[in-house]
Design an enzyme around this catalytic site. Structure first.
Site, PDB file in Angstrom:
ATOM      1  N   ASP A  84       0.930  -1.080  -0.210  1.00 16.42           N
ATOM      2  CA  ASP A  84      -0.001  -0.057   0.112  1.00 16.42           C
ATOM      3  C   ASP A  84       0.910   1.299  -0.065  1.00 16.42           C
ATOM      4  O   ASP A  84       0.644   2.132  -0.543  1.00 16.42           O
ATOM      5  CB  ASP A  84      -0.846   0.035   1.155  1.00 16.42           C
ATOM      6  CG  ASP A  84      -1.633  -1.087   1.524  1.00 16.42           C
ATOM      7  OD1 ASP A  84      -1.397  -2.359   1.028  1.00 16.42           O
ATOM      8  OD2 ASP A  84      -2.839  -1.289   1.927  1.00 16.42           O
ATOM      9  N   GLU A 108      -6.087 -11.555  -3.926  1.00 14.63           N
ATOM     10  CA  GLU A 108      -5.460 -12.525  -3.199  1.00 14.63           C
ATOM     11  C   GLU A 108      -6.479 -13.706  -2.937  1.00 14.63           C
ATOM     12  O   GLU A 108      -6.089 -14.655  -2.378  1.00 14.63           O
ATOM     13  CB  GLU A 108      -5.419 -11.997  -1.813  1.00 14.63           C
ATOM     14  CG  GLU A 108      -4.353 -10.827  -1.569  1.00 14.63           C
ATOM     15  CD  GLU A 108      -4.458 -10.140  -0.121  1.00 14.63           C
ATOM     16  OE1 GLU A 108      -5.475  -9.915   0.619  1.00 14.63           O
ATOM     17  OE2 GLU A 108      -3.437  -9.907   0.194  1.00 14.63           O
TER      18      GLU A 108
HETATM   19  O1  IFM Z   1      -2.386  -4.805   0.812  1.00 18.31           O
HETATM   20  C1  IFM Z   1      -3.504  -4.991   0.934  1.00 18.31           C
HETATM   21  C2  IFM Z   1      -4.149  -6.308  -0.060  1.00 18.31           C
HETATM   22  O2  IFM Z   1      -3.778  -5.958  -1.266  1.00 18.31           O
HETATM   23  C3  IFM Z   1      -5.392  -6.384   0.278  1.00 18.31           C
HETATM   24  N1  IFM Z   1      -5.530  -6.964   1.597  1.00 18.31           N
HETATM   25  C4  IFM Z   1      -5.216  -5.955   2.523  1.00 18.31           C
HETATM   26  C5  IFM Z   1      -3.822  -5.361   2.372  1.00 18.31           C
HETATM   27  C6  IFM Z   1      -3.525  -4.146   3.361  1.00 18.31           C
HETATM   28  O3  IFM Z   1      -4.294  -2.947   2.813  1.00 18.31           O
END
Ligand code: IFM
Length: 671
Positions: free
Chosen positions: A304, A444
């Site tokens: 992020d 994911e």
């Molecule tokens: O980095 C993100 C990921 O892409 C998706 N799940 C949450 C994480 C933290 O924001």
């Protein structure tokens, strides 16, 4: 520039804690009320200070709460949830980071108003200051109990091995020593009036005359390790200095949306910028995925930061941008160790970084049916993290031309990252190409896939750019560059150039669509709403081995679309449009990172109305209390810095440069 809410709704306590958050980059203080405690998730969250208790997830530390307060009129406790409340409102002034509340209580024969405000000083970043005012329309005796609440809200604590509390002069002092590393966290609270100290608390008996205002100021200091207290001045002086620091920040960072009917969007954008300003690190640390709103996601740093936050700081605050980049350089050893532990060379950065340590659990989700931990492979397989880090360094250099940083770790980190992918890839003898197998892309929900388009292109791009930089630094700084290269295998650059030239890059098909990973097109062709209907439990996890999305084309978040907006040079305009259209019905937007990527893509393909919709979604996320609160049984609520950074990117890069709706006349920036 003020956010307001009227009335008290106990159900909104956690949401308001996020929404009315104040912070100064060193710590955040949740938007709870003076009289609240750990059961209301009061939190003074410290940036980059981690602690782990045996057998539990390591997380950032919440310090003691120096703004503890209980109020009594006679024997009657006065608090926001009592039946004595006549009216209640709270506000957050985002121009200067000041939270305030006003509550009117019914007391015998009349009413009593409690007003309080607080701010985390942007000028003196150890300071948390608060002013309390009481005024009644009848004579009344009020008892105030104030002090430092050492009963801290935490997800995986307790984080203090020892706690000491003392009073001296007009102040209270608490010190805790963290369990794991023995770091001292000192919290003090000085009162503007001399209290009577009793049982560790400061007590004030106030004989209030009708119409008279009673004022009590509290100035707290939050000190980590061997930090020394600064000599505090008065509340008014602290207030002025804080306001002045905020004014200077806004002068550089404000973005004005000029047009008709854009007031709501303007506020949401400024609110996003406010969040980003509260997060700019004040010492050697980076920014956690849930900012300073608490311990969710273990206070860890994800991709992020590079992909959604760094662009804002690069344009408005080069010192913070440098800190973010230096954080990765400083944590290179952790990345080298991680790669080694999997049998690879080079730098495999932590998926959830706590100073380089990968805090990502092997079991990041808990099954809602069995309550058993679910094996997830985010840590092991989300290899794109290293390329994201590389892109951050490259963008930093492009913006700043900071050659010393590159010579002091930047180039080494880039080359170590390239080496990691070099050692990770497999040669396909039939296809005559290198491939990146068994990975997880930004989406994911599909774990352990082959040749994720985002990953392969990011790796290709960053390695190419790394090699170009070594070429140019070799000419400008021959001996320093030679010295860096001497720490790698001889001819590493030539080997990498040969390898990356043979790295497989999936191409768009005849319809212009790029397959997200090998075999994605063969998955069940079903939309998000159809998959949602298949849920048996509302908090059920969609991904992993048994998730509802796993056998389908439904994806968690922008993936190929994320690639198309990050590296548009590898796509034609028609291809970006085709990918936007194709992936949209399959995207759940289960991650707060998704909406801004779609907004940027919509800007790029000339769909301003779509872009506006996605923009509002990303910019409003923390105002609406949006975003998922649960991943299986695991709480993931809090603020969403990446969505805030995404909102800024859409406004400045999308509407400011590519296309904007007709009602938006101009996007004015000050950087
Ligand atoms: O980095 C993100 C990921 O892409 C998706 N799940 C949450 C994480 C933290 O924001």
């Amino acid at each position: 520039m003020t956010l307001c809410s009227n009335g008290f709704d106990a159900e909104q306590t956690v949401a308001n804690g996020n929404k009315f958050l104040i912070g100064n980059g060193k710590f955040g203080y949740r938007g709870t009320l003076d009289e609240m405690g750990r059961e209301h998730c009061v939190g003074l969250n410290i940036a980059g200070l981690y602690d782990g208790v045996r057998g539990k997830w390591r997380e950032t530390v919440n310090a003691f709460n120096p703004l503890y307060l209980k109020l009594f009129a006679g024997d009657v406790p006065l608090n926001a949830w009592s039946d004595r409340v006549v009216a209640h409102s709270q506000t957050l002034d985002i121009s200067c980071g000041v939270f305030s509340r006003k509550t009117l209580f019914r007391i015998d024969g009349g009413t009593l108003q409690l007003r309080s405000e607080r701010f985390c000083s942007m000028a003196n970043t150890s300071v948390l200051a608060s002013r309390l005012e009481l005024v009644a329309d009848v004579d009344v005796t009020v008892d105030i109990v104030a002090g430092i609440d050492v009963d801290v809200w935490e997800l995986n604590g307790p984080h203090f091995a020892s706690v000491t509390l003392r009073d001296e002069g007009d102040a209270l002092f608490a010190e805790g020593i963290t369990q794991e590393k023995g770091v001292s966290v000192k919290v003090s609270c000085a009162f503007s009036r001399q209290p009577v100290f009793e049982d560790g608390f400061a007590r004030f008996r106030v004989c209030l005359k009708a119409g008279q205002t009673y004022t009590l100021d509290r100035i707290a200091n939050i000190l980590i390790g061997d930090e020394q207290p600064i000599c505090n001045s008065t509340y008014d002086a602290e207030y002025r200095q804080n306001a002045e620091s905020w004014r200077r920040l806004w002068d550089k960072s404000d973005v004005i949306l000029a047009g008709s009917g854009v007031d709501e969007a303007q506020f949401a954008l400024r609110y996003s910028i406010y969040q980003l300003l509260t997060l700019a690190p004040k010492r050697d640390c980076s920014i956690a995925a849930r900012g300073l709103s608490g311990q969710t996601y273990k206070g860890a740093v994800f991709w992020d930061t590079e992909m959604f936050l760094l662009p804002f700081y690069l344009k408005t605050d080069p010192i913070s941008a440098k800190r973010l980049v230096e954080y990765r350089i400083r944590t290179l050893d952790g990345a080298l160790d991680k790669a080694k532990s999997y049998g690879y060379k080079g730098a495999f950065f932590a998926w959830e970084s706590q100073d380089g340590y990968d805090a990502c659990s092997d079991f990041n989700v808990t099954d809602v049916f069995t309550h058993r931990p679910v094996r997830t492979y985010f840590k092991d397989k989300q290899i794109h993290i290293s390329a994201d880090v590389a892109l951050g360094i490259l963008r930093y250099y492009d913006q700043t031309q900071d050659a010393p940083l590159m010579l002091n770790g930047g180039l080494t980190t880039l080359l170590q990252i390239a080496e990691f992918y070099y050692s990770y890839s497999y040669y396909d003898h039939v296809g005559g190409r290198f491939e990146l197998l068994d990975v997880i892309g930004p989406d994911e929900y599909h774990e352990r896939v082959n040749n994720n388009a985002y990953t392969n292109y990011m790796v290709y791009h960053c390695v190419k750019r790394t090699l170009e930089l070594f070429g140019s630094f070799g000419e400008s700084y021959p001996s320093a560059t030679k010295e860096i290269l001497s720490r790698f295998e001889p001819n590493i650059c030539a080997a990498l150039a040969d390898w990356v030239g043979k790295l497989y890059l999936p191409k768009c098909n005849e319809q212009g669509v790029m397959e997200q990973f090998d075999g994605y097109f063969d998955l069940e062709d079903v939309t998000v709403s159809e998959v949602r209907k298949r849920l048996v439990h509302p908090r059920e996890y969609w991904g992993g081995t048994t998730g509802v999305a796993t056998p389908t084309r439904v994806i968690k978040q922008a993936d190929v679309v994320m690639l198309a907006v990050t590296l548009p040079q590898y796509f034609t305009a028609e291809q970006i449009a085709a990918n936007y259209e194709f992936y949209l019905p399959y995207t759940e937007h289960g991650s707060s990172l998704s909406a801004s990527a779609y907004a940027l893509a919509a800007c790029r393909v000339g769909r301003p109305d779509d872009a506006w919709k996605w923009f509002l979604q990303t910019a409003r996320i923390d105002l609406d209390g949006g975003g998922k609160q649960w991943a299986g049984d695991v709480y993931i609520g809090g603020t969403h810095p990446a969505a805030n950074g995404g909102a800024w990117m859409v406004a400045t890069q999308g509407f400011g440069k590519m296309c904007k709706p007709d009602f938006l006349r101009e996007v004015k920036t000050f950087f």
